[in-house]
Design a protein around this motif. Structure first.
Motif, PDB file in Angstrom:
ATOM      1  N   THR A 146       0.807  -1.221   0.000  1.00 40.88           N
ATOM      2  CA  THR A 146       0.000   0.000   0.000  1.00 40.88           C
ATOM      3  C   THR A 146       0.838   1.268   0.000  1.00 40.88           C
ATOM      4  O   THR A 146       1.989   1.281   0.460  1.00 40.88           O
ATOM      5  N   SER A 147       0.233   2.322  -0.533  1.00 38.61           N
ATOM      6  CA  SER A 147       0.797   3.669  -0.426  1.00 38.61           C
ATOM      7  C   SER A 147      -0.091   4.519   0.484  1.00 38.61           C
ATOM      8  O   SER A 147      -0.048   5.749   0.430  1.00 38.61           O
ATOM      9  N   GLY A 148      -0.911   3.855   1.279  1.00 39.73           N
ATOM     10  CA  GLY A 148      -1.760   4.568   2.219  1.00 39.73           C
ATOM     11  C   GLY A 148      -2.936   5.290   1.585  1.00 39.73           C
ATOM     12  O   GLY A 148      -3.477   6.231   2.165  1.00 39.73           O
ATOM     13  N   GLY A 149      -3.324   4.852   0.393  1.00 40.89           N
ATOM     14  CA  GLY A 149      -4.449   5.488  -0.280  1.00 40.89           C
ATOM     15  C   GLY A 149      -4.086   6.730  -1.063  1.00 40.89           C
ATOM     16  O   GLY A 149      -4.955   7.394  -1.627  1.00 40.89           O
ATOM     17  N   PHE A 150      -2.793   7.042  -1.134  1.00 40.85           N
ATOM     18  CA  PHE A 150      -2.313   8.195  -1.889  1.00 40.85           C
ATOM     19  C   PHE A 150      -1.534   7.717  -3.115  1.00 40.85           C
ATOM     20  O   PHE A 150      -1.301   6.519  -3.289  1.00 40.85           O
ATOM     21  N   SER A 151      -1.116   8.652  -3.957  1.00 45.16           N
ATOM     22  CA  SER A 151      -0.400   8.275  -5.172  1.00 45.16           C
ATOM     23  C   SER A 151       0.995   7.740  -4.879  1.00 45.16           C
ATOM     24  O   SER A 151       1.566   7.011  -5.680  1.00 45.16           O
ATOM     25  N   ASN A 152       1.562   8.116  -3.731  1.00 44.29           N
ATOM     26  CA  ASN A 152       2.859   7.579  -3.344  1.00 44.29           C
ATOM     27  C   ASN A 152       2.929   7.412  -1.830  1.00 44.29           C
ATOM     28  O   ASN A 152       2.151   8.000  -1.074  1.00 44.29           O
ATOM     29  N   ALA A 153       3.879   6.589  -1.403  1.00 40.15           N
ATOM     30  CA  ALA A 153       3.964   6.229   0.012  1.00 40.15           C
ATOM     31  C   ALA A 153       4.377   7.391   0.900  1.00 40.15           C
ATOM     32  O   ALA A 153       4.013   7.427   2.079  1.00 40.15           O
ATOM     33  N   LEU A 154       5.119   8.348   0.351  1.00 39.99           N
ATOM     34  CA  LEU A 154       5.505   9.517   1.151  1.00 39.99           C
ATOM     35  C   LEU A 154       4.275  10.315   1.567  1.00 39.99           C
ATOM     36  O   LEU A 154       4.132  10.713   2.731  1.00 39.99           O
ATOM     37  N   GLU A 155       3.373  10.533   0.640  1.00 34.40           N
ATOM     38  CA  GLU A 155       2.148  11.263   0.951  1.00 34.40           C
ATOM     39  C   GLU A 155       1.238  10.460   1.877  1.00 34.40           C
ATOM     40  O   GLU A 155       0.523  11.037   2.705  1.00 34.40           O
ATOM     41  N   GLY A 156       1.276   9.150   1.733  1.00 32.49           N
ATOM     42  CA  GLY A 156       0.382   8.304   2.516  1.00 32.49           C
ATOM     43  C   GLY A 156       0.986   7.757   3.793  1.00 32.49           C
ATOM     44  O   GLY A 156       0.406   6.867   4.422  1.00 32.49           O
ATOM     45  N   ARG A 157       2.123   8.309   4.205  1.00 33.86           N
ATOM     46  CA  ARG A 157       2.854   7.735   5.345  1.00 33.86           C
ATOM     47  C   ARG A 157       2.008   7.683   6.622  1.00 33.86           C
ATOM     48  O   ARG A 157       2.056   6.695   7.365  1.00 33.86           O
ATOM     49  N   ASP A 158       1.234   8.700   6.909  1.00 32.19           N
ATOM     50  CA  ASP A 158       0.437   8.712   8.140  1.00 32.19           C
ATOM     51  C   ASP A 158      -0.588   7.578   8.142  1.00 32.19           C
ATOM     52  O   ASP A 158      -0.801   6.916   9.172  1.00 32.19           O
ATOM     53  N   ILE A 159      -1.225   7.362   6.996  1.00 32.78           N
ATOM     54  CA  ILE A 159      -2.199   6.273   6.893  1.00 32.78           C
ATOM     55  C   ILE A 159      -1.487   4.923   6.987  1.00 32.78           C
ATOM     56  O   ILE A 159      -1.977   3.990   7.640  1.00 32.78           O
ATOM     57  N   ILE A 160      -0.327   4.818   6.352  1.00 31.84           N
ATOM     58  CA  ILE A 160       0.457   3.575   6.435  1.00 31.84           C
ATOM     59  C   ILE A 160       0.804   3.273   7.888  1.00 31.84           C
ATOM     60  O   ILE A 160       0.670   2.134   8.353  1.00 31.84           O
ATOM     61  N   ASN A 161       1.240   4.281   8.633  1.00 33.72           N
ATOM     62  CA  ASN A 161       1.568   4.074  10.043  1.00 33.72           C
ATOM     63  C   ASN A 161       0.335   3.653  10.840  1.00 33.72           C
ATOM     64  O   ASN A 161       0.418   2.812  11.739  1.00 33.72           O
ATOM     65  N   GLN A 162      -0.801   4.233  10.489  1.00 34.06           N
ATOM     66  CA  GLN A 162      -2.044   3.848  11.154  1.00 34.06           C
ATOM     67  C   GLN A 162      -2.359   2.376  10.898  1.00 34.06           C
ATOM     68  O   GLN A 162      -2.796   1.646  11.801  1.00 34.06           O
ATOM     69  N   MET A 163      -2.119   1.939   9.658  1.00 32.05           N
ATOM     70  CA  MET A 163      -2.362   0.546   9.307  1.00 32.05           C
ATOM     71  C   MET A 163      -1.419  -0.389  10.061  1.00 32.05           C
ATOM     72  O   MET A 163      -1.825  -1.455  10.530  1.00 32.05           O
ATOM     73  N   VAL A 164      -0.153   0.018  10.177  1.00 34.36           N
ATOM     74  CA  VAL A 164       0.815  -0.799  10.923  1.00 34.36           C
ATOM     75  C   VAL A 164       0.361  -0.966  12.373  1.00 34.36           C
ATOM     76  O   VAL A 164       0.422  -2.067  12.948  1.00 34.36           O
ATOM     77  N   LYS A 165      -0.101   0.116  12.978  1.00 36.71           N
ATOM     78  CA  LYS A 165      -0.532   0.068  14.373  1.00 36.71           C
ATOM     79  C   LYS A 165      -1.727  -0.860  14.587  1.00 36.71           C
ATOM     80  O   LYS A 165      -1.881  -1.454  15.659  1.00 36.71           O
TER      81      LYS A 165
END
Length: 229
Positions: A146-165
């Motif tokens: 995943t890229s956290g629902g954004f076009s790239n993982a940098l933009e989606g980092r907060d969502i990615i971290n939420q998913m990890v948690k």
């Protein structure tokens, strides 16, 4: 930290292994976001390299919505992949309204046998990425790319971290990552695995070629980060 790299040919797969990556995602049609590779390529790669190879299971690039005809192709391809030394499959499916296609996902999981499964970036175009992720916890999904629902993982980092948690599945961060930004990304990220494609390639005669030095550079950065956790 683990590094997964996209390969589209046997030579790329061998170079990726030589450069020290931990896993290969094998695809064709990379400009279309990745499609199911030929059975010949799957066999050659999985019988040649020693690192795990996960194979894209995607019949077309029109969308992640599949009809009954697509389903037949998907399940036939899955049967052939199971006969190879593949480690797993990379698959994702949505309904027309942007939700997880539970019926098809159940069918693929029921028929995947020993193969691991990564639910790919279909989750990033779902109507609600976090909701889709929460629904996937009901299945034995090994990894979410995943890229956290954004076009790239940098933009989606907060969502990615939420998913990890949430800890429903292992999270593999991908899209837009490169040797130039990987250190910045992982310094504020909770992921333990990253995925790259074009970020570790160079242009030669209008063709993108795997750059072993770039892969080694990224792997060194990841190893250093891992040692500091």
């Amino acid at each position: 930290m683990k590094l997964e790299i996209i390969a589209t040919t046997l030579k790329e797969a061998k170079d990726i292994e030589l450069a020290g990556a931990d896993r290969i995602e094998l695809v064709t049609g990379i400009k279309e976001g990745g499609l199911t590779p030929s059975i010949g390529l799957i066999k050659q790669v999985t019988e040649t390299v020693k690192i795990p190879v996960v194979v894209m299971l995607r019949p077309h690039s029109k969308s992640f919505v599949y009809d009954s005809y697509d389903k037949k192709v998907i399940l036939d391809d899955l049967e052939e992949i199971k006969k190879t030394k593949s480690y797993g499959i990379v698959f994702g499916c949505l309904t027309k309204d942007g939700n997880i296609d539970h019926d098809l996902l159940k069918e693929v999981i029921k028929n995947k046998g020993h193969l691991k499964i990564t639910f790919h970036r279909a989750i990033d175009v779902a109507k609600d990425t976090i909701k889709a992720y929460s629904e996937l916890r009901d299945y034995k999904i090994d990894t979410i790319l995943t890229s956290g629902g954004f076009s790239n993982a940098l933009e989606g980092r907060d969502i990615i971290n939420q998913m990890v948690k949430l800890r429903y599945s292992n999270i593999l961060a991908g899209s837009g990552l490169s040797p130039d930004n990987i250190e910045e990304f992982i310094s504020n990220s909770l992921v333990s695995e990253v995925h790259m494609g074009s970020g570790v390639k160079f242009r030669k005669d209008n063709l993108a070629e795997i750059d072993l030095d770039l892969i080694k550079k990224v792997k060194d950065i990841l190893n250093e980060k891992g040692n500091n956790i």
